[in-house]
Design a protein around this motif. Structure first.
Motif, short mmCIF file in Angstrom:
data_model
loop_
_atom_site.label_atom_id
_atom_site.label_comp_id
_atom_site.label_asym_id
_atom_site.label_seq_id
_atom_site.Cartn_x
_atom_site.Cartn_y
_atom_site.Cartn_z
N VAL A 50 0.84 -1.19 0.00
CA VAL A 50 0.00 0.00 0.00
C VAL A 50 0.88 1.25 0.00
O VAL A 50 1.81 1.36 0.80
N ASP A 51 0.58 2.18 -0.89
CA ASP A 51 1.23 3.48 -0.90
C ASP A 51 0.17 4.51 -0.51
O ASP A 51 -0.74 4.80 -1.28
N PHE B 198 -1.72 3.11 10.65
CA PHE B 198 -2.23 2.14 9.67
C PHE B 198 -2.04 0.72 10.21
O PHE B 198 -2.98 -0.08 10.25
N LEU B 199 -0.82 0.43 10.65
CA LEU B 199 -0.51 -0.92 11.13
C LEU B 199 -1.20 -1.22 12.46
O LEU B 199 -1.49 -2.38 12.76
N GLN B 200 -1.46 -0.18 13.25
CA GLN B 200 -2.17 -0.38 14.51
C GLN B 200 -3.56 -0.98 14.26
O GLN B 200 -4.05 -1.76 15.08
N THR B 201 -4.16 -0.65 13.15
CA THR B 201 -5.47 -1.19 12.79
C THR B 201 -5.34 -2.59 12.20
O THR B 201 -6.15 -3.48 12.48
N ILE C 247 4.02 -1.00 3.59
CA ILE C 247 3.28 0.25 3.57
C ILE C 247 4.24 1.42 3.36
O ILE C 247 5.27 1.51 4.04
N ARG C 248 3.88 2.33 2.45
CA ARG C 248 4.64 3.57 2.22
C ARG C 248 3.84 4.75 2.73
O ARG C 248 2.63 4.83 2.51
N GLY C 249 4.52 5.67 3.43
CA GLY C 249 3.86 6.86 3.97
C GLY C 249 4.78 7.54 4.96
O GLY C 249 5.98 7.65 4.73
N GLY C 250 4.23 7.99 6.09
CA GLY C 250 5.03 8.64 7.11
C GLY C 250 5.32 7.70 8.27
O GLY C 250 4.42 7.04 8.78
N GLY D 11 7.14 9.23 2.13
CA GLY D 11 8.18 8.44 1.46
C GLY D 11 8.80 7.37 2.32
O GLY D 11 9.73 6.68 1.89
N GLY D 12 8.33 7.22 3.56
CA GLY D 12 8.85 6.15 4.41
C GLY D 12 8.25 4.81 4.03
O GLY D 12 7.25 4.73 3.30
N GLU D 13 8.85 3.74 4.52
CA GLU D 13 8.36 2.41 4.18
C GLU D 13 8.60 1.45 5.33
O GLU D 13 9.69 1.41 5.90
#
Length: 204
Positions: free
Chosen positions: A87-88, A98-101, A117-120, A161-163
Motif C-alpha cells: 500500500v502506498d 495504519f498498522l495499529q489497525t 506500507i509507504r507513507g510517514g 516516502g517512508g516504508e
C-alpha cells in the motif's frame, strides 16, 4: 447494527480505526457517523480510505459510503483470510496508525499476512515507528507464531516516502468469532502480567 458517534472525545480518526478492527474480531457490523468531526477538516482522509481498502483485500468484508470527505460509513465484516499487500498511502499519513489497525486483524487471519506500507513513519500527532516496534508490537507478538516489523526507510511530514513491512504468521485464525473469549485465547497464549512497576533499565 452498532452505531458509533465519531465526534466522541477528541473526535479524531482513532474511533474509526478501533471500530474497524473490533468489528472484524467480533464479526459485528457497525455504522460510524460524524467521522473525525472534531478535526479542522472532518471526514475520511486518504489514509483512512487506504486502511479500509486494505481490510477489504485481507477479508471478505464490504463497506458503504467510503469516499474522501465522507462523514458516515457502514461496515459489514467478513472472514479474515490474510494475504500479501503493498500500500502506498500517497501522503505522509502515519504508517504506525495504519498498522495499529491491521495488526489485531492479522493475528486472527487464516493464513500469513505480509504488509508493505509507504507513507510517514514519524508524524506529529501519532505514534512513531519506534514506539510501534519497541512498545506495541512486543506486547502482542506472543499472540502470533511469528511477528516481524522492518522499518525500511524513514518518512516525515510533509513528504512522507517512508516504508515499513509487517509480517505476521497467525495462530488464532482457527478461533471463530464466538470462540474469541479471553479464556480461549489464554489457553493458547501466556498472559501478559504487569503487577509491579519495575526499574528503568534502558532508553532506546
Amino acid at each position: 447494527m452498532i452505531e458509533i458517534d465519531g465526534s466522541y472525545g477528541e473526535g479524531g480518526g482513532q474511533i474509526l480505526r478501533t471500530a474497524l478492527f473490533l468489528s472484524l474480531l467480533t464479526q459485528k457490523p457497525f455504522r460510524a457517523f460524524n467521522i473525525r468531526k472534531g478535526r479542522a477538516k472532518p471526514g475520511l482522509k486518504p489514509q483512512h480510505l487506504h486502511i479500509i481498502k486494505a481490510l477489504l483485500e485481507l477479508t471478505d468484508s464490504r463497506v458503504e459510503g467510503a469516499r474522501e470527505g465522507s462523514l458516515s460509513i457502514k461496515f459489514y465484516p467478513g472472514p479474515i483470510h490474510g494475504g500479501r499487500l503493498r500500500v502506498d498511502i500517497g501522503t505522509a499519513g502515519s504508517i504506525p496508525l495504519f498498522l495499529q489497525t491491521l495488526l489485531p486483524v492479522s493475528l486472527f487471519a487464516e493464513r500469513d499476512v505480509d504488509l508493505t506500507i509507504r507513507g510517514g513513519t514519524d508524524v506529529s500527532g501519532s505514534m512513531t515507528a519506534d514506539y510501534f516496534a519497541h512498545v506495541l508490537l512486543p506486547h502482542v507478538k506472543h499472540l502470533a507464531r511469528k511477528a516481524e516489523l522492518h522499518a525500511i526507510r524513514r518518512g516525515f511530514y510533509p513528504r512522507g516516502g517512508g516504508e515499513m513491512r509487517l509480517f505476521v504468521r497467525p495462530r488464532l485464525g482457527s478461533l471463530l468469532a464466538g470462540e474469541r473469549t479471553a479464556e480461549n485465547i489464554l489457553k493458547l497464549n501466556q498472559p501478559f502480567l504487569l503487577d509491579e512497576r519495575g526499574e528503568l533499565r534502558e532508553i532506546l
